[in-house]
Motif scaffolding. Structure first.
Motif, PDB file in Angstrom:
ATOM      1  N   GLN A 127      47.821  37.103  44.288  1.00 25.58           N
ATOM      2  CA  GLN A 127      47.777  38.053  45.465  1.00 25.58           C
ATOM      3  C   GLN A 127      49.101  37.604  46.423  1.00 25.58           C
ATOM      4  O   GLN A 127      49.083  36.401  46.879  1.00 25.58           O
ATOM      5  N   TYR A 171      49.701  42.380  44.272  1.00 26.17           N
ATOM      6  CA  TYR A 171      49.720  41.320  43.241  1.00 26.17           C
ATOM      7  C   TYR A 171      50.730  41.311  42.580  1.00 26.17           C
ATOM      8  O   TYR A 171      51.380  42.161  42.181  1.00 26.17           O
ATOM      9  N   SER A 201      40.582  46.622  44.673  1.00 28.94           N
ATOM     10  CA  SER A 201      40.285  45.415  44.795  1.00 28.94           C
ATOM     11  C   SER A 201      39.066  44.659  45.115  1.00 28.94           C
ATOM     12  O   SER A 201      38.397  43.615  45.075  1.00 28.94           O
TER      13      SER A 201
END
Length: 249
Positions: free
Chosen positions: A133, A124, A197
């Motif tokens: 991202q 990211y 994530s």
């Protein structure tokens, strides 16, 4: 430029199959890596450890990474080599059959960042306002999203979310995604395994990065929140902060 690496077993797993680190070459250029191992009989930790060991040793001997082309060529050369190393190791050692690992790595200079990835560990970029991202997941669920078969919201809770279409070491030949980006001073790079994530969305990450002042506190809070949200997987991250000053720190 400041950087920090952290890994945590999480709240459920008995072992940590993630690996990673931040490494300097003789010219002081940073290589940041996160690898999330997988595969039979605890061989995931073997795959991620072998990957980090090979890449860090190779980086310690690298010179003349002066341009994006140099960085991209270095990634192509050395990721192909480590992929072959892992594949041959799994073929020769029955306890390691089927092992593999994701990899997301970034060569960080003051002028550019070159990023390579295979699998679903992510990169990211936070430029001070937008948190986005940079990498694309090589997963079944992401392919379903890309082809319009399911929504991004459906993807978050899909039962086959962990199925990878690409990994390091599982086949003799592997396709690598490599990209170079240019960032503003004051930007921040986050590399992470899916243990982070899967538990925090981009808005969650952005809020933590904005709230915490020190790099260590940002990393602690990201991992702490992932554990608070369940912590079912190993959690690993690298944060790289590009200072507003003209000189790197």
């Amino acid at each position: 430029m400041k950087a920090i690496f952290m890994t945590d077993r999480g709240k459920v797993r008995q072992h940590n199959e993630d690996n990673g680190g931040i490494f300097l070459n003789p010219q002081g250029v940073r290589l940041a890596i996160v690898a999330d191992g997988m595969g039979g009989h605890r061989a995931g930790d073997v795959a991620s450890e072998m990957t980090i060991e090979f890449m860090s040793k190779s980086w310690s001997q690298s010179v003349d990474i002066l341009s994006p082309d140099d960085a991209e060529d270095w990634f192509r050369d050395h990721i192909v080599k480590v992929n072959k190393l892992l594949f041959e190791h799994s073929e020769k050692n029955t306890e390691c059959q089927g092992m593999g690992t994701t990899i997301v790595a970034a060569i960080c200079t003051e002028a550019f960042i070159t990023i390579a990835n295979i699998g679903d560990s992510r990169c990211y970029l936070f430029d001070g306002s937008e948190f986005r991202q940079v990498t694309e997941d090589h997963s079944l669920v992401n392919e379903l999203v890309r082809s319009g078969q399911i929504s991004r919201e459906d993807a978050e809770h899909h039962p086959r979310k962990n199925v990878l279409l690409r990994a390091l070491g599982t086949e003799l030949y592997v396709e690598i995604d490599i990209t170079t980006i240019y960032m503003n001073r004051g930007s921040m790079l986050l590399l992470c395994s899916d243990g982070l994530s899967n538990k925090l969305n981009a808005d969650d990450m952005k809020n933590i990065v904005l709230r915490e002042k020190q790099l260590q506190d940002k990393a602690d809070s990201l991992i702490g929140q992932a554990n608070q949200n369940g912590g079912e997987d190993n959690i690993t991250l690298v944060l790289v902060e590009f200072s507003n000053e003209s000189e790197s720190g």
